[in-house]
Design an enzyme around this catalytic site. Structure first.
Site, PDB file in Angstrom:
ATOM      1  N   SER A 120       4.815   1.675  -5.983  1.00 29.59           N
ATOM      2  CA  SER A 120       4.209   1.793  -7.320  1.00 29.59           C
ATOM      3  C   SER A 120       5.253   2.481  -8.187  1.00 29.59           C
ATOM      4  O   SER A 120       5.283   3.699  -8.292  1.00 29.59           O
ATOM      5  CB  SER A 120       2.927   2.629  -7.286  1.00 29.59           C
ATOM      6  OG  SER A 120       1.974   2.048  -6.436  1.00 29.59           O
ATOM      7  N   LYS A 179      -0.005  -1.985 -12.332  1.00 28.61           N
ATOM      8  CA  LYS A 179      -0.396  -1.071 -11.252  1.00 28.61           C
ATOM      9  C   LYS A 179      -0.702   0.330 -11.803  1.00 28.61           C
ATOM     10  O   LYS A 179      -1.693   0.967 -11.418  1.00 28.61           O
ATOM     11  CB  LYS A 179       0.727  -0.991 -10.207  1.00 28.61           C
ATOM     12  CG  LYS A 179       0.517   0.044  -9.109  1.00 28.61           C
ATOM     13  CD  LYS A 179      -0.687  -0.248  -8.246  1.00 28.61           C
ATOM     14  CE  LYS A 179      -0.936   0.889  -7.262  1.00 28.61           C
ATOM     15  NZ  LYS A 179      -2.187   0.689  -6.500  1.00 28.61           N
ATOM     16  N   LYS A 227       1.852  10.875 -10.173  1.00 28.03           N
ATOM     17  CA  LYS A 227       3.048  10.082 -10.515  1.00 28.03           C
ATOM     18  C   LYS A 227       2.627   8.804 -11.243  1.00 28.03           C
ATOM     19  O   LYS A 227       3.183   8.441 -12.280  1.00 28.03           O
ATOM     20  CB  LYS A 227       3.816   9.782  -9.221  1.00 28.03           C
ATOM     21  CG  LYS A 227       4.982   8.829  -9.305  1.00 28.03           C
ATOM     22  CD  LYS A 227       4.643   7.407  -8.892  1.00 28.03           C
ATOM     23  CE  LYS A 227       4.111   7.275  -7.481  1.00 28.03           C
ATOM     24  NZ  LYS A 227       3.689   5.916  -7.142  1.00 28.03           N
TER      25      LYS A 227
HETATM   26  P1  NDP Z   1       3.966   7.985   2.177  1.00 23.33           P
HETATM   27  O1  NDP Z   1       4.289   9.331   1.651  1.00 23.33           O
HETATM   28  O2  NDP Z   1       2.972   7.837   3.250  1.00 23.33           O
HETATM   29  O3  NDP Z   1       5.332   7.268   2.665  1.00 23.33           O
HETATM   30  C1  NDP Z   1       6.499   7.381   1.934  1.00 23.33           C
HETATM   31  C2  NDP Z   1       7.613   6.607   2.611  1.00 23.33           C
HETATM   32  O4  NDP Z   1       8.810   6.756   1.835  1.00 23.33           O
HETATM   33  C3  NDP Z   1       7.948   7.115   4.011  1.00 23.33           C
HETATM   34  O5  NDP Z   1       8.384   6.029   4.788  1.00 23.33           O
HETATM   35  C4  NDP Z   1       9.108   8.078   3.723  1.00 23.33           C
HETATM   36  O6  NDP Z   1       9.967   8.258   4.830  1.00 23.33           O
HETATM   37  C5  NDP Z   1       9.832   7.311   2.651  1.00 23.33           C
HETATM   38  N1  NDP Z   1      10.699   8.182   1.846  1.00 23.33           N
HETATM   39  C6  NDP Z   1      10.332   9.268   1.127  1.00 23.33           C
HETATM   40  N2  NDP Z   1      11.400   9.787   0.488  1.00 23.33           N
HETATM   41  C7  NDP Z   1      12.459   9.023   0.844  1.00 23.33           C
HETATM   42  C8  NDP Z   1      13.834   9.058   0.526  1.00 23.33           C
HETATM   43  N3  NDP Z   1      14.349   9.991  -0.311  1.00 23.33           N
HETATM   44  N4  NDP Z   1      14.652   8.123   1.067  1.00 23.33           N
HETATM   45  C9  NDP Z   1      14.146   7.192   1.891  1.00 23.33           C
HETATM   46  N5  NDP Z   1      12.862   7.096   2.232  1.00 23.33           N
HETATM   47  C10 NDP Z   1      12.025   8.010   1.712  1.00 23.33           C
HETATM   48  O7  NDP Z   1       3.570   7.127   0.868  1.00 23.33           O
HETATM   49  P2  NDP Z   1       2.589   5.855   0.770  1.00 23.33           P
HETATM   50  O8  NDP Z   1       2.909   4.868   1.819  1.00 23.33           O
HETATM   51  O9  NDP Z   1       1.197   6.348   0.586  1.00 23.33           O
HETATM   52  O10 NDP Z   1       3.049   5.308  -0.669  1.00 23.33           O
HETATM   53  C11 NDP Z   1       4.204   4.491  -0.855  1.00 23.33           C
HETATM   54  C12 NDP Z   1       4.091   3.831  -2.225  1.00 23.33           C
HETATM   55  O11 NDP Z   1       2.919   3.014  -2.259  1.00 23.33           O
HETATM   56  C13 NDP Z   1       3.937   4.834  -3.385  1.00 23.33           C
HETATM   57  O12 NDP Z   1       4.615   4.349  -4.512  1.00 23.33           O
HETATM   58  C14 NDP Z   1       2.427   4.868  -3.615  1.00 23.33           C
HETATM   59  O13 NDP Z   1       2.114   5.263  -4.938  1.00 23.33           O
HETATM   60  C15 NDP Z   1       2.064   3.423  -3.325  1.00 23.33           C
HETATM   61  N6  NDP Z   1       0.667   3.164  -2.917  1.00 23.33           N
HETATM   62  C16 NDP Z   1      -0.001   3.964  -2.027  1.00 23.33           C
HETATM   63  C17 NDP Z   1      -1.304   3.665  -1.643  1.00 23.33           C
HETATM   64  C18 NDP Z   1      -2.068   4.493  -0.647  1.00 23.33           C
HETATM   65  O14 NDP Z   1      -3.307   4.295  -0.548  1.00 23.33           O
HETATM   66  N7  NDP Z   1      -1.452   5.398   0.097  1.00 23.33           N
HETATM   67  C19 NDP Z   1      -1.998   2.493  -2.199  1.00 23.33           C
HETATM   68  C20 NDP Z   1      -1.192   1.674  -3.068  1.00 23.33           C
HETATM   69  C21 NDP Z   1       0.068   2.029  -3.431  1.00 23.33           C
HETATM   70  P3  NDP Z   1       9.731   9.441   5.908  1.00 23.33           P
HETATM   71  O15 NDP Z   1       8.841   8.830   6.961  1.00 23.33           O
HETATM   72  O16 NDP Z   1      11.087   9.760   6.385  1.00 23.33           O
HETATM   73  O17 NDP Z   1       9.066  10.587   5.173  1.00 23.33           O
END
Ligand code: NDP
Length: 289
Positions: A91, A165, A234
């Site tokens: 997102s 979104k 965010k």
């Molecule tokens: P999470 O916090 O569960 O996962 C984040 C992911 O990003 C992890 O794989 C993390 O890796 C990785 N990450 C974080 N920082 C970095 C970095 N600096 N470099 C590389 N990788 C990084 O988030 P979500 O899965 O919940 O959300 C992901 C996206 O989807 C967001 O934009 C959110 O707004 C959107 N979203 C979320 C929903 C939900 O219900 N959760 C629904 C719809 C959209 P690591 O494992 O190493 O921390």
């Protein structure tokens, strides 16, 4: 043979990539690499170092914000190959993504914004809604690979998916908070949350908040952590950028952002977004039950 790659195995990415792995040879990468290895073991994907994903014809990302997507793209830059499609399920932020799309095009890589809705449950079931921004031809090319989606809508040029979104999530936020305010008052008055929701969900005030989030997570006191409050805040910031960019009237959504900023400060960015209602419960001196 054709390969896809998925970067970012978080709450959403982990189950989304599982649907890809069932249908296509799937490379996975995650910053915390143990998660990629676990995914490989569980779903038969292949955990690879970051540069390894450049082998794929379609690269998916699902990271917290556009900032992390840009960082990963820069790290991958020397390895990227022309003809690759980049499907960004983050997102993200429209303007930053337009810049990234231009930069990737220098390598012959076509970027599409493709954020998703449906939560972790939709990701597990493979029933997500995808809103895509980018050239029509590219959207059609990648559609067959969106194995985690039940609905795909091409909404406009690059950035348009992110804009839709952000507005969707602003509506989620306002509906959740407004329902919480009303329910606190009704419960104080002696109407159980269950009865009130039975009425509202057969009436014109219903929303995903009243139909699913509040009965499943608040009334039960389960408050599972599926979507971080910090990520919703965010999204509200991105929504304000869309509204302000058009000089569009936005008194209610502006206030909604303030309210969730406050909730994030009072609770924590890592709290679940539904826990924002705990703040209302505290102020109202009653639980929504
Ligand atoms: P999470 O916090 O569960 O996962 C984040 C992911 O990003 C992890 O794989 C993390 O890796 C990785 N990450 C974080 N920082 C970095 C970095 N600096 N470099 C590389 N990788 C990084 O988030 P979500 O899965 O919940 O959300 C992901 C996206 O989807 C967001 O934009 C959110 O707004 C959107 N979203 C979320 C929903 C939900 O219900 N959760 C629904 C719809 C959209 P690591 O494992 O190493 O921390």
């Amino acid at each position: 043979s054709l390969k896809v790659a998925f970067l970012g195995l978080g709450a959403m990415g982990y189950p989304m990539a599982a649907h890809l792995a069932k249908r296509f040879p799937t490379l996975v990468w995650n910053r915390t690499f143990a998660k990629a290895l676990k995914h490989q073991e569980e779903f038969g994907s292949k955990a690879v170092p970051l540069e390894g994903v450049a082998e794929a014809q379609v690269i998916f990302t699902c990271l917290p914000t556009t900032k992390e997507v840009v960082e990963v793209a820069e790290a991958l830059w020397p390895h990227l190959r022309p003809g690759t499609y980049w499907v960004d399920a983050t997102s993200g932020e429209p303007e930053g993504s337009r810049k990234l799309a231009e930069r990737l095009l220098q390598k012959g890589v076509v970027y599409l914004d493709a954020p998703v809705s449906g939560g972790t449950v939709g990701a597990e079931k493979g029933t997500l809604t995808v809103m895509m921004g980018g050239p029509e031809e590219a959207v059609e090319r990648v559609k067959p690979y969106l194995a985690y989606a039940a609905k795909v809508v091409h909404v406009g040029p690059v950035g348009a998916g992110h804009a839709v979104k952000a507005i969707n999530n602003a509506l989620l936020a306002v509906n959740l908070w407004a329902a919480g305010e009303g329910l606190v008052a009704l419960v104080r008055q002696g109407v159980s949350a269950e009865k009130a929701l039975e009425v509202i969900n057969a009436s014109s005030g219903r929303s995903n908040a009243t139909e699913n989030l509040i009965p499943q997570r608040v009334v039960t006191r389960a408050f599972p952590k599926t979507f971080a409050l910090g990520l919703l805040v965010k999204d509200l910031g991105i929504a304000m950028g869309v509204l302000d960019g058009e000089k569009a009237p936005s008194p209610l959504l502006r206030l909604t952002r303030e309210v969730y900023e406050m909730a994030k400060r009072e609770l924590a960015p890592e709290a679940d977004h539904v826990e924002a209602l705990k703040l209302l419960e505290r102020w109202g001196g009653t639980e929504i039950r």
